[in-house]
Scaffold this motif. Structure first.
Motif: not given
Length: 594
Positions: A124-126, A130-141, A156-157, A170-173
């Motif tokens: 569940e934590r992974v 993945q969801a947060v990091q995926g959004q970060i990568q998408k917005i960063s892109a 997403v790794i 931290e990722y959410q921030n």
């Protein structure tokens, strides 16, 4: 075979011994019956013993392997559980035994549920990571300007060594920061697009083409998400700046054309109907670039129409330039004449007219030069105003002074005649005015000196230095006062001579009077008449010189001409009159001396 299935412990061993003993007895009976050799019997028993040992050994080895596997599984489970606790940053887990006891299988069975729960939590934590990091990568892109991005979470790794809530926060921030940055960039893009729309409408351009040229995604008709990268923002900013520069250039051009139209209209006396067609351009003269926002107010068509109108008026102005130049020349001469200043030479003006006729002079520069001359003339006339007002008062006072002198020479001024009382009243007013002349002249001299010191030039009145006129007038006035004193002295001498003559006649005897009468009257007294006549002529000549000199001085001032070798206020010949008076007195007194 069923005999070999025995319970564990001593019961199993006893049963096994019983079974083996029975079998050995049976085998012994067979050997006895067969008559097997004793050596062969021992050999078979030895083989049986070895085979049993091998079977036991295999079983023990398998049991050891199974036990080692259980130990390993238990250790791995405990290690995994500990690793999950560390990666998830969990201090403890409810339901996990603090101290494990019992067999290996019991210990393994006790940790398995807690390990399963931790695995579910990790999964569940992974997924959250993945969801947060995926959004970060998408917005960063999106911020980086990548038009194509695979938002699959498989790309997403996740670092499974650190799945703590702190790291997730931290990722959410970071995700929230990126969301804010994305929103800010979208607002900037919208702001730039609105600016492009407004500027394009003002300049008469197609905004959609300009926006699409920056990037197709910015056009809402494309249906794709807007590119909000730094490069696009820089292009939008550059586009807005270029449009604002173009707006400023067009506005400055319209300002220039508007001023040109205003000047040409003023020069050409253009009717209001023709001016009204370009009133919108004139309205822009007092407006700055940020204040211009009306659609179509700075289009190229408006600029071209204004340029065509200016060109048409320039051509019309060229045909009327001579008339305009003469008009400004008359205006300049009128200012100079009104203030009695020096007028530009006629030869220079004729040369300019010849250049106008030949077309060898820039009309705009000529009019600008004339306007500058008129401006300088008006400025100098304004600086001369206070002095010229006093000069006019001085001129009027001089006229009153001349009239008063003429009036004083009139022998019939006290006679009873028509208008005599009006002349008497005017003479009284004239004397008051004449008495103010010295103070007026002194004030004029002070103001003129101050003006000359400030301007570093000579104050000319009709091309004649005003200071020279004032100083010469003072000198003339002083000489006139001296002459009046001499006239009074002459009258006094004349009165004394007449009194002496009457006293001499009264003191003679009667006979002597008769004898002397013929001689005295023919000789000595005959000179009395010439004496009176010459004295009166001298007085009249002196008075006429005074009047004529004043009249001549005023005429020179008004004509504005200074004749070389002549004075504005000529001095009367006082020496000659003095000699004539002295000769008359001496001639008359000679025969009467005892």
């Amino acid at each position: 075979m069923g005999s070999f299935q025995a319970p564990t412990g001593t019961r199993s061993s006893a049963l096994l011994e019983t079974s083996c003993g029975y079998l050995l007895q049976e085998l012994q009976m067979i050997w006895d019956e067969v008559g097997e050799d004793q050596l062969e019997r021992e050999k078979v028993l030895l083989e049986l013993e070895q085979e049993c040992l091998e079977v036991y050994r295999r079983k023990v080895d398998r049991a050891n392997i199974s036990r080692a596997r259980l130990h390993q599984e238990l250790a791995e489970s405990e290690a995994e559980f500990t690793h999950l606790l560390l990666s998830l940053d969990e201090r403890s887990l409810p339901g996990r035994p603090e101290k494990m006891s019992g067999t290996l299988k019991q210990q393994l069975d006790s940790i398995t549920p807690a390990l399963r729960d931790m695995r579910l939590r990790k999964e569940e934590r992974v997924n959250q990571f993945q969801a947060v990091q995926g959004q970060i990568q998408k917005i960063s892109a999106e911020i980086a300007g990548q038009s194509e991005y695979d938002d699959s979470i498989t790309n997403v790794i996740v670092n499974e060594n650190d799945l703590s809530l702190k790291k997730l926060e931290e990722y959410q921030n970071e995700l929230q920061r990126l969301h804010n940055e994305k929103n800010n960039r979208l607002q900037q893009v919208e702001k730039y697009i609105d600016a492009v729309h407004n500027l394009s409408a003002t300049l008469g351009m197609e905004s959609s083409m300009i926006i699409t040229k920056v990037h197709p995604s910015l056009n809402e008709l494309c249906g794709i998400s807007k590119n909000i990268s730094d490069g696009i923002l820089a292009k939008l900013n550059s586009t807005v700046d270029s449009l604002q520069e173009e707006k400023q250039k067009r506005l400055e051009k319209l300002h220039h054309l508007g001023k040109a139209l205003t000047n040409l209209w003023s020069l050409m006396d253009t009717p209001y109907g023709d001016r009204y067609l370009f009133s919108h351009i004139i309205d822009l003269l007092s407006v700055s670039s940020p204040e211009v926002s009306d659609p179509g107010s700075l289009t190229l068509d408006i600029i071209q129409q204004a340029e065509a109108e200016v060109k048409r008026l320039d051509q019309l102005k060229a045909s009327k330039m001579k008339e305009l130049f003469l008009k400004k020349q008359n205006e300049l001469e009128e200012i100079c004449n009104k203030s009695h200043m020096e007028i530009p030479s006629r030869s220079e003006m004729e040369n300019i007219l010849n250049l106008i006729n030949s077309g060898e002079i820039d009309h705009a520069d000529l009019l600008m030069s004339m306007d500058e001359q008129i401006s300088r003339a008006m400025e100098e006339a304004l600086s001369r105003k206070s002095i010229m007002e006093k000069v006019e008062k001085w001129m009027l006072a001089r006229d009153e002074e001349r009239w008063l002198e003429e009036y004083s020479m009139d022998e019939n001024r006290y006679s009873v005649s028509r208008g005599a009382h009006r002349n008497l009243r005017r003479a009284e007013r004239a004397r008051v005015t004449v008495n103010k002349i010295p103070a007026l002249v002194d004030s004029l001299i002070a103001k003129t000196k101050s003006w000359e010191e400030e301007r570093k030039k000579i104050f000319l009145y009709d091309e004649v230095p005003l200071m020279a006129m004032l100083e010469e007038y003072n000198q003339f006035r002083q000489e006139r006062e001296d002459e009046k004193q001499r006239q009074r002295d002459i009258k006094k001498v004349q009165g004394q001579v007449v009194v002496e003559q009457e006293n001499f006649i009264a003191s003679r005897p009667a006979t002597s009077n008769r004898c002397l009468s013929n001689r005295s009257l023919n000789g000595g007294f005959g000179n009395a008449t010439p004496l009176n006549r010459r004295l009166s002529q001298s007085i009249q000549h002196l008075g006429s010189n005074s009047i004529n000199s004043a009249t001549q001085g005023i005429s020179y001032i008004k004509e504005g001409k200074k004749v070389q070798g002549k004075r504005i206020f000529p001095r009367p010949n006082f020496a000659q009159q003095k000699d004539e008076t002295a000769s008359v007195v001496s001639t008359f007194s000679g025969p009467l001396s005892p």
